[in-house]
Scaffold this active site. Structure first.
Site, PDB file in Angstrom:
ATOM      1  N   ASP A 516       0.868  -1.185   0.000  1.00  0.00           N
ATOM      2  CA  ASP A 516       0.000   0.000   0.000  1.00  0.00           C
ATOM      3  C   ASP A 516       0.903   1.233   0.000  1.00  0.00           C
ATOM      4  O   ASP A 516       1.572   1.518   0.998  1.00  0.00           O
ATOM      5  CB  ASP A 516      -0.878  -0.052   1.257  1.00  0.00           C
ATOM      6  CG  ASP A 516      -1.873   1.094   1.333  1.00  0.00           C
ATOM      7  OD1 ASP A 516      -1.657   2.124   0.668  1.00  0.00           O
ATOM      8  OD2 ASP A 516      -2.864   0.943   2.086  1.00  0.00           O
ATOM      9  N   HIS A 517       0.890   1.944  -1.103  1.00  0.00           N
ATOM     10  CA  HIS A 517       1.820   3.068  -1.246  1.00  0.00           C
ATOM     11  C   HIS A 517       1.434   4.277  -0.383  1.00  0.00           C
ATOM     12  O   HIS A 517       2.184   5.239  -0.268  1.00  0.00           O
ATOM     13  CB  HIS A 517       1.919   3.471  -2.721  1.00  0.00           C
ATOM     14  CG  HIS A 517       3.258   4.022  -3.104  1.00  0.00           C
ATOM     15  ND1 HIS A 517       4.102   4.619  -2.202  1.00  0.00           N
ATOM     16  CD2 HIS A 517       3.903   4.052  -4.293  1.00  0.00           C
ATOM     17  CE1 HIS A 517       5.201   5.013  -2.819  1.00  0.00           C
ATOM     18  NE2 HIS A 517       5.105   4.679  -4.091  1.00  0.00           N
TER      19      HIS A 517
END
Ligand code: COA
Length: 544
Positions: A516-517
Site C-alpha cells: 500500500d503506497h
C-alpha cells in the site's frame, strides 16, 4: 375489469429507444400518470405513464429491449370497461398524426433552412419547440465558452417538471458564448448560445445536413434566422413524448448520469441529488460511490459485472458463483479501488536452503511431516515484519494515523476447489519452521475440507500467496486490506548467476511484494524485499 395495452408514445422521429427501467412490478396498483417504464435514447430519458389508474397485469417488454413508437409495453387492468383511455393506439392516432405532420414540416423546413456552413460562420442556437410547455429551466451548461464540439454534442440541458432534454450543437464548431446561465428560465425560441462553424467539410454535404435535421432537439436555422423561424424548424421536441412527472422516490437524473449509474451498478434511488430540484448530478454519483467504497466492510462494495448480452455472439451458459468467490470478488474490488498499490520484484538465492531442506533436514523430521519452502518463507517474513514495523500495520480510521501491531499473524492463501481462502497462522515469530509447516498444512487441509473454524481467517497482519508449487515466474498479488502488504511467491528456478568471476548455477526464488503506497514508500519496499532475500539465502537465520 377491462384490459388496456399501454404503448410507447410517439417518439418524435426517433426510431428506437431502449427500455432502461421497469418502475413497478406486475401486480402493482398504479395511479393515473404514474410512470411504469423508463426509456432512453442517446439524448434523453423519458418515462411512459399509464393513462389511468389500475393494476399492472403484466409487462410485455424487459429491461434492455428496444422499442419504437406504438410498441405495447404493458397490460393494465382497469376498473371501468367502458372508458376511452388515452393510451390506446386508436386514441393516440390523432396526436400521432399531428406529430407526424409537425415532423414532416420540421424536416422540410429544417432541410431547406439549413445553412451552407462555412468556416467562421456564426449562428445562434435556440430553445426548440417545447411542445406546449411554456417555460423550462436551464439546469446544466454542458460545455464552456471556447470549447470545440462535434455536431450533436450536448450544449445545454433543460428541464421541465416532466422531462430532461439536451440541446445539442447543431454543427461541428466552437461555442462562442452562452446567452443563458444555470437557473435561467427559457422559452421556445430563446437564444441560448452563439456558435461558430469550425470546418466546412463536415457540414457542407447534403448528407450531413440531413443527419443534423433529424436530430431530436437540434434547432436548425440560418445564421440570420429569427427565433420564430428557428423554433418552427425545430424537430419534434421531447416534451411531446408522454413523459410524466417523476414518482416520489424515483431517481431524478439526466441520461448521462443514468448511463453512468448503470455502468457502475448503482441504484440511483439511493443517491442524494444536490442539483436543482434535487436532481442527481455526476458529482453526486461519484461522491456516493466514493463513500460506499470507503465504508468499512466488504459487503458494501458492489461488484459490477458485464451488461453485455453475449448470447448475441454464440451459445452461453450462466452459472452461479459460490459465496466464497462472491466474497473474494468484493474484497478484491475494495482493495483494488481503495488501495494505491505497487509491486516490488526480487529474487532470493535459496540454493543452500533447498539443499539443507532436501538433505539434512529430511532425516531429522518426525514421521509424516513435510516442510516445503513456504515454512521458511513464513519465518523470514516474521523477521522482516519485526525489522520493518510499517509492514505490520494498518492505516487508522481517518487515514492520519498508523496502527502498528505488536503481534505477527500471517495469512496463507490456500487454493481450494470452492475458491481462495486465507487462514491465518498466529504468532509466526514464536514458532519454528517445523511447527509452521505443520500448522499451515493443517489449516490448508481444513480449508480444503471446509472445516475451518469461523475465526481462523481473521487477525492477519500480512499475507503470503505462494504459487510456487504450480509455476510461473512472477505475478502481482492484491493487498488484502486493511493489511498493507502481501508477498507473492513464484516457482524457484535454476539460473546462471554472476559471482564476480563466473556464472554459477543458483536456485533463485522470485518474490513479488505488493504494498500500500499510502503507508509504504518504494525504497522501504525494496529494502524489505532485499532483507527477505538475504534471510532466505542463509538458512541459519531462519532456524532461530
Ligand atoms: N518453488 C519451487 N517449488 C516449490 C515452491 C517454490 N516457490 N513452493 C512449493 N514448491 C514445491 C514444494 O516443495 C512441493 O514439492 P515437493 O512435493 O517435491 O516437496 C510442491 O511444490 C507442492 O507444494 P505445495 O503442496 O503447494 O505446498 P506449499 O507449502 O508450497 O503450499 C499452499 C501450500 C496451501 C500455499 C498451496 O498448496 C496453495 O494452495 N497455493 C495456492 C495459493 C493461491 O492460490 N494463491 C493465489 C492467491 S492470489
Amino acid at each position: 375489469m377491462t384490459e388496456l395495452r399501454v404503448s410507447v408514445p410517439d417518439l418524435g422521429g426517433i426510431d428506437e429507444v431502449e427500455v432502461i427501467e421497469l418502475c413497478v412490478a406486475s401486480g402493482d396498483q398504479v395511479e393515473t400518470e404514474d410512470a411504469i417504464i423508463v426509456l432512453e435514447s442517446d439524448k434523453a430519458t423519458m418515462e411512459v405513464p399509464v393513462p389511468q389508474a389500475g393494476v399492472i397485469e403484466s409487462f410485455l417488454v424487459a429491461v434492455g429491449d428496444r422499442v419504437s413508437s406504438g410498441t405495447e409495453v404493458a397490460v393494465l387492468r382497469v376498473a371501468d370497461a367502458s372508458s376511452n383511455n388515452g393510451a390506446t393506439n386508436e386514441d393516440e392516432a390523432p396526436a400521432a398524426t399531428e406529430a407526424a405532420k409537425v415532423e414532416q414540416e420540421n424536416e422540410a423546413v429544417s432541410e431547406s433552412n439549413l445553412p451552407a456552413d462555412k468556416t467562421g460562420t456564426t449562428q445562434d442556437v435556440v430553445v426548440p419547440d417545447l411542445g406546449g410547455i411554456d417555460e423550462v429551466e436551464v439546469i446544466e451548461l454542458s460545455a464552456s465558452e471556447g470549447d470545440e464540439l462535434e455536431a450533436e454534442d450536448s450544449l445545454i440541458v433543460l428541464e421541465s417538471d416532466k422531462a430532461t432534454m439536451e440541446v445539442p450543437m447543431p454543427i461541428k464548431g466552437q461555442v462562442l458564448s452562452f446567452k443563458v446561465k444555470v437557473g435561467d428560465k427559457v422559452k421556445q425560441g430563446d437564444v441560448v448560445a452563439t456558435v461558430e462553424t469550425l470546418s466546412s467539410s463536415a457540414q457542407s454535404s447534403g448528407e450531413d445536413t440531413a443527419t443534423v435535421s433529424k436530430s431530436q432537439t437540434a434547432p436548425q436555422q440560418s445564421p440570420s434566422a429569427s427565433t420564430k423561424e428557428a423554433s418552427k424548424s425545430a424537430p419534434k421536441p421531447l416534451a411531446d413524448l408522454q413523459v410524466s412527472a417523476s414518482k416520489s422516490g424515483q431517481a431524478h437524473a439526466g441520461p448521462a448520469v443514468r448511463k453512468l449509474a448503470r455502468e457502475l451498478g448503482v441504484d440511483l434511488s439511493m443517491v442524494p441529488g444536490t442539483g436543482p430540484k434535487n436532481r442527481i448530478l455526476k458529482e453526486d454519483l461519484h461522491s456516493f460511490v466514493k463513500v460506499k467504497v470507503n465504508q468499512s466492510g466488504s459487503a458494501s462494495v458492489g461488484v459490477v459485472g458485464s451488461q453485455e448480452d453475449f448470447s448475441k455472439y454464440g451459445p452461453i451458459q450462466e452459472v452461479s458463483l459460490n459465496k466464497i468467490k462472491q466474497v473474494t470478488a468484493k474484497n478484491m474490488v475494495q482493495s483494488w479501488t481503495t488501495v494505491p498499490q505497487v509491486t516490488q520484484f526480487d529474487e532470493a538465492d535459496i540454493t543452500e536452503l533447498e539443499h539443507y531442506r532436501k538433505t539434512a533436514m529430511v532425516s531429522m523430521l518426525p514421521e509424516g511431516v513435510k516442510v516445503s519452502p513456504l515454512a521458511f518463507i513464513m519465518k523470514a517474513c516474521a523477521h522482516a515484519l519485526k525489522a520493518f514495523p510499517n509492514f505490520n500495520s494498518s492505516l487508522g480510521p481517518d487515514g492520519t494515523t498508523l496502527i502498528l501491531k505488536q503481534f505477527f499473524h500471517v495469512g496463507i492463501a490456500v487454493d481450494t476447489p470452492e475458491g481462495l481462502l486465507v487462514p491465518v497462522v498466529k504468532d509466526v515469530d514464536q514458532k519454528g519452521v517445523v511447527n509452521l509447516a505443520k500448522e499451515s498444512a493443517e489449516l490448508a487441509k481444513k480449508a480444503r475440507d471446509k472445516k475451518l473454524p469461523l475465526d481462523a481467517m481473521s487477525g492477519g497482519c500480512f499475507t503470503i500467496s505462494s504459487l510456487g508449487g504450480i509455476g510461473g515466474t512472477a505475478f502481482t498479488p492484491i493487498v488484502s486490506a486493511p493489511q498493507v502488504a502481501i508477498l507473492g511467491v513464484s516457482k524457484a528456478q535454476m539460473k546462471p548467476v554472476w559471482n564476480g568471476k563466473e556464472f554459477e548455477p543458483r536456485l533463485m526464488l522470485p518474490l513479488n511484494l505488493s504494498y500500500d503506497h499510502r503507508v509504504i514508500d518504494g525504497a522501504e519496499a525494496a529494502r524489505f524485499a532485499r532483507y527477505l532475500c538475504e534471510l532466505l539465502s542463509d538458512t541459519r537465520h531462519l532456524l532461530l
